[in-house]
Design a protein around this motif. Structure first.
Motif, PDB file in Angstrom:
ATOM      1  N   GLU A 328     -45.147  23.799 -17.780  1.00 36.79           N
ATOM      2  CA  GLU A 328     -46.032  24.112 -16.653  1.00 36.79           C
ATOM      3  C   GLU A 328     -45.986  25.589 -16.289  1.00 36.79           C
ATOM      4  O   GLU A 328     -47.000  26.170 -15.909  1.00 36.79           O
ATOM      5  CB  GLU A 328     -45.664  23.250 -15.449  1.00 36.79           C
ATOM      6  N   VAL A 329     -44.819  26.190 -16.435  1.00 38.65           N
ATOM      7  CA  VAL A 329     -44.685  27.625 -16.141  1.00 38.65           C
ATOM      8  C   VAL A 329     -45.567  28.442 -17.080  1.00 38.65           C
ATOM      9  O   VAL A 329     -46.270  29.364 -16.667  1.00 38.65           O
ATOM     10  CB  VAL A 329     -43.206  28.044 -16.262  1.00 38.65           C
ATOM     11  N   ALA A 332     -49.241  27.922 -16.269  1.00 37.74           N
ATOM     12  CA  ALA A 332     -49.643  28.675 -15.075  1.00 37.74           C
ATOM     13  C   ALA A 332     -50.007  30.109 -15.442  1.00 37.74           C
ATOM     14  O   ALA A 332     -50.961  30.686 -14.904  1.00 37.74           O
ATOM     15  CB  ALA A 332     -48.522  28.661 -14.043  1.00 37.74           C
ATOM     16  N   THR A 335     -53.404  30.157 -16.913  1.00 37.82           N
ATOM     17  CA  THR A 335     -54.425  29.975 -15.890  1.00 37.82           C
ATOM     18  C   THR A 335     -54.767  31.293 -15.212  1.00 37.82           C
ATOM     19  O   THR A 335     -55.897  31.500 -14.754  1.00 37.82           O
ATOM     20  CB  THR A 335     -53.961  28.933 -14.854  1.00 37.82           C
ATOM     21  N   GLU A 336     -53.795  32.222 -15.151  1.00 31.76           N
ATOM     22  CA  GLU A 336     -54.080  33.537 -14.582  1.00 31.76           C
ATOM     23  C   GLU A 336     -55.147  34.264 -15.393  1.00 31.76           C
ATOM     24  O   GLU A 336     -55.928  35.043 -14.863  1.00 31.76           O
ATOM     25  CB  GLU A 336     -52.796  34.370 -14.541  1.00 31.76           C
ATOM     26  N   VAL A 342     -55.966  24.900 -17.738  1.00 32.37           N
ATOM     27  CA  VAL A 342     -55.330  23.585 -17.589  1.00 32.37           C
ATOM     28  C   VAL A 342     -56.273  22.490 -18.044  1.00 32.37           C
ATOM     29  O   VAL A 342     -55.886  21.574 -18.792  1.00 32.37           O
ATOM     30  CB  VAL A 342     -54.897  23.357 -16.128  1.00 32.37           C
TER      31      VAL A 342
END
Length: 770
Positions: A328-329, A332, A335-336, A342
């Protein structure tokens, strides 16, 4: 007091040791000893002093003298030693350790540049562990200290800003500063390191921009950087992409963490745990720790708990160690760069294959191919995907499990169906693109140009090569079209009809039969799936697949149906072809009179139609039956006439005809005729046919040479055939290798022959081949 280099040289010479022998005795590198004696390293670390004293065999006053010489300058300035502790159970990575260590030990002057190594890889793959391990191993070469800083590039909270990072590094060097300008801070940092031999470990970097101001400006220093991103634009850096641990190293790590012998005592289930953890050190450490905490659990029991994707990530969590959180890290961070990362990751999780082609991914995501490739490369840069080849990608097993979790949680049933349909439409387009050069009358009446959408601009061989890579996924997708809540039998039949030329050219008859049977079943469930003539074509091709696989009963049964279904007006061409094929299968079943009846009927229809290409097929079939009935002269005449007609009027079928004539001669007990025919026609086949057709011809020629005891010639033909097909035709490869084993056996190369036969059996077992 004498300087350290002079004292060290004195004791080494007194001991009668060369620098190389002292290096061997102490475990300190030759380069480090040379630098110490030359005065280039004035302040060795305490561990280095101990190892040197032990290697020299010093005790008492002599040992004290060496230690005093080495520590006299340490009090003059702060010497940081910030490396985290090395892992006691660090396992494997020998090759990578050697490569990185060699980089930092490759020269004293380093040609005026800072040595930088950047280690990248997915979360949990062991980047930090490797970096710390290497740093400890080379620390003695950097007597002025070792700096360590976690840049927090990935994880809870925001990445460390450059100004804070520089302030911390300078504080560790004993330099206080009250400025806040980043450029000024970076300048003072470089000045503080000038002339010093310091090792800098920058862990968990966010990107190149965060790292660049933290690089020393002196070649006496070295930097090791770890990041989940591939910092490819970092100037002058040597890059190492860290993969999952190989199976032996992964099993060793697991055994060390468990620590009680359970792993060693159950190697089969230990291997299963390693596989289910994907060789990821983080996952292996969690698995090992859970087993260690549960001494009553067997290795088999825990392997079963890990065995389903739905709960695997739940099992791989323990305290602050969590594989899901690690993924998930990284996501993320993706996603930036792209807010839809996602959602895209979840859609990619709908793909069941081992590899993911960029065109397939574009259909899943409903994006243009160029935009899809850019997004996939971003995921590769973050090690959320791996690039397995040009425009092809794959998931690590645990990342696939997470992507499937996302798909299950966030993608609606309608979105799943739409994604599936887009991908299958691409498979249909590629399949029918292969048929465009040879589209029959009945197929042309059924075909719709819209089926080709997405395959525009591709040459025939490009599409065939694409299908080589995707054929297994085409089969899997076809199977899914018949089951589940959203069957689509019409598209299944369309796909099966489109794939017929690919299966035939690639000699993938078992796969062609499997898809053909699915299509026949679909037509029985819903006859409106396709026009009436389509089933005749599918049955015809299905029978041909069974015929190549020597299942002549099934072949004849399907071909009888094809004959019955081809009686309608406009289906004369299919009827005549099916009559010939049925006659050939009946010959293989020793029903010679019945076969002759069908062959003569087919010849009569071909002559009535005035189609000399069809007449050529009829003459071949009559020749086959004549040979079986003991009339070799008639067989030769019919074969010569067949070859003349087909060569002129249907050259695309000549390779099949030529091989079939050779095969018939062999079956009729005429190996010399077979060999002479196949040798004569080899040049024609090579000049006009696909590599697979050439390999098929060479296989039969090799078999004929074996029967004639020309083993050396057979070996040459068969090895040439293997080179042509690569790994793209399992069934043809089985036949070639079986014949090659016979040729090698005839040459007396028994071990090589047995190697080929073992490969044959392995392929048969792996793919369920006869």
């Amino acid at each position: 007091m004498s300087d350290f280099g002079t004292v060290l040289r004195k004791f080494r010479r007194t001991a009668g040791l060369s620098q190389e022998k002292l290096a061997s005795a102490s475990g300190i590198s030759v380069e480090a000893i040379k630098a110490l004696e030359a005065g280039k390293r004035r302040s060795p670390r305490p561990l280095t002093l101990k190892l040197l004293a032990d290697g020299l065999g010093l005790a008492g006053d002599e040992r004290a003298e060496l230690v005093a010489a080495g520590t006299q300058s340490r009090t003059s300035r702060q010497l940081p030693g910030q490396l985290p502790d090395d892992l006691e159970d660090f396992s494997g990575r020998d090759e990578q350790i050697a490569d990185v260590e060699k980089l930092f030990s490759s020269g004293e002057e380093r040609q005026g540049v800072v040595v930088i190594s950047a280690i990248a890889g997915m979360g949990g793959v062991g980047k930090t562990a490797l970096g710390v391990h290497v740093a400890h191993r080379v620390a003695a070469q950097f007597p002025d200290g070792q700096l360590y800083l976690n840049l927090r590039g990935f994880g809870p909270g925001e990445p460390m800003v450059v100004a804070e990072a520089l302030g911390r590094l300078m504080g560790s060097l004993g330099v206080q500063t009250d400025v806040s300008d980043v450029d000024e801070l970076a300048s003072r940092y470089r000045s503080a390191l000038a002339g010093r031999r310091v090792f800098v470990l920058l862990d968990n970097a966010a990107n190149e921009a965060q790292v660049l101001p933290l690089l020393p400006g002196t070649s006496t220093c070295a930097v090791l950087i770890t990041s989940r991103r591939s910092l490819t634009t970092l100037p002058g850096a040597a890059h190492l992409a860290l993969d999952a641990l190989p199976e032996p190293d992964a099993r060793s790590l697991l055994a060390q963490v468990v620590g009680d012998g359970r792993i060693e005592s159950d190697p089969v289930n230990a291997e299963a745990i390693v596989r289910l953890c994907g060789g990821l050190p983080l996952a292996l450490r969690i698995a090992g720790a859970r087993l260690a905490a549960q001494p009553s659990w067997s290795v088999e029991y825990f392997a079963e708990r890990l065995g389903t994707n739905r709960r695997r990530l739940d099992e791989l969590t323990l305290g602050d160690l969590d594989v899901r959180m690690s993924i998930e890290v990284s996501l993320a961070a993706a996603t930036e760069q792209d807010a839809g990362a996602v959602a895209a990751f979840g859609l990619l999780g709908l793909h069941d294959g081992e590899e993911l082609d960029v065109r397939v991914a574009a259909r899943l995501l409903d994006l243009p191919v160029a935009a899809t490739e850019e997004l996939l490369e971003q995921l590769v840069d973050l090690h959320l995907l791996e690039s397995s080849g040009p425009r092809r990608y794959q998931f690590h097993d645990l990342l696939r499990a997470y992507a499937q979790e996302l798909a299950a949680a966030r993608i609606s049933a309608s979105e799943r169906l739409a994604a599936r349909d887009r991908v299958v439409a691409l498979y249909v387009a590629m399949a029918w693109r292969t048929r465009m050069p040879r589209l029959g009358t009945s197929s042309r009446a059924w075909f719709d140009e819209q089926w080709l959408a997405g395959s525009e601009g591709l040459e025939h061989e490009e599409v065939m090569a694409w299908l080589d890579a995707e054929a297994d996924q085409v089969l899997a997708a076809a199977g899914r079209l018949t089951t589940g809540p959203w069957p689509d039998l019409t598209t299944l039949v369309r796909l099966a009809a489109g794939m017929v030329l690919f299966w035939a050219d690639r000699q993938r008859n078992a796969d062609g039969a499997r898809l053909g049977e699915l299509a026949v079943a679909a037509l029985h469930r819903d006859p409106s799936c396709a026009p009436s003539g389509v089933e005749a074509s599918i049955r015809h091709n299905l029978a041909q697949h069974y015929g190549v696989m020597a299942d002549f009963e099934r072949a004849a049964a399907h071909m009888r149906v094809a004959v019955e279904l081809s009686g309608a007006p406009g289906s004369e061409w299919m009827l005549i072809h099916s009559l010939f094929a049925l006659a050939q299968f009946l010959e293989r079943l020793d029903r010679l009179d019945e076969g002759m009846t069908h062959a003569e009927t087919g010849l009569e229809l071909a002559l009535k139609a005035g189609d000399e290409a069809l007449e050529g097929q009829a003459r071949f079939t009559l020749g086959v039956l004549a040979g079986r009935l003991g009339r070799p002269d008639e067989q030769d005449r019919e074969f010569e006439l067949a070859a003349t007609l087909v060569r002129v009027h249907e050259p695309t079928s000549f390779a099949w005809l030529s091989r079939s004539i050779g095969d018939t001669y062999l079956r009729c007990g005429r190996p010399d005729s077979a060999r002479n025919w196949l040798r004569t026609e080899l040049a024609t086949v090579k000049g006009s046919c696909s590599p697979f057709a050439v390999a098929d011809h060479l296989q039969l020629l090799g078999a004929a040479e074996v029967q004639s005891t020309a083993y050396a010639a057979a070996r040459g033909h068969l090895e040439e055939a293997l080179a042509l097909i690569g790994e793209n035709s399992r069934e043809l490869e089985v036949r070639v290798r079986a014949s090659l084993g016979d040729a090698l056996s005839g040459l007396g190369a028994t071990e090589l022959a047995e190697d080929q036969w073992r490969l044959v059996q392995g392929l048969r077992d792996q793919y369920g081949l006869q």
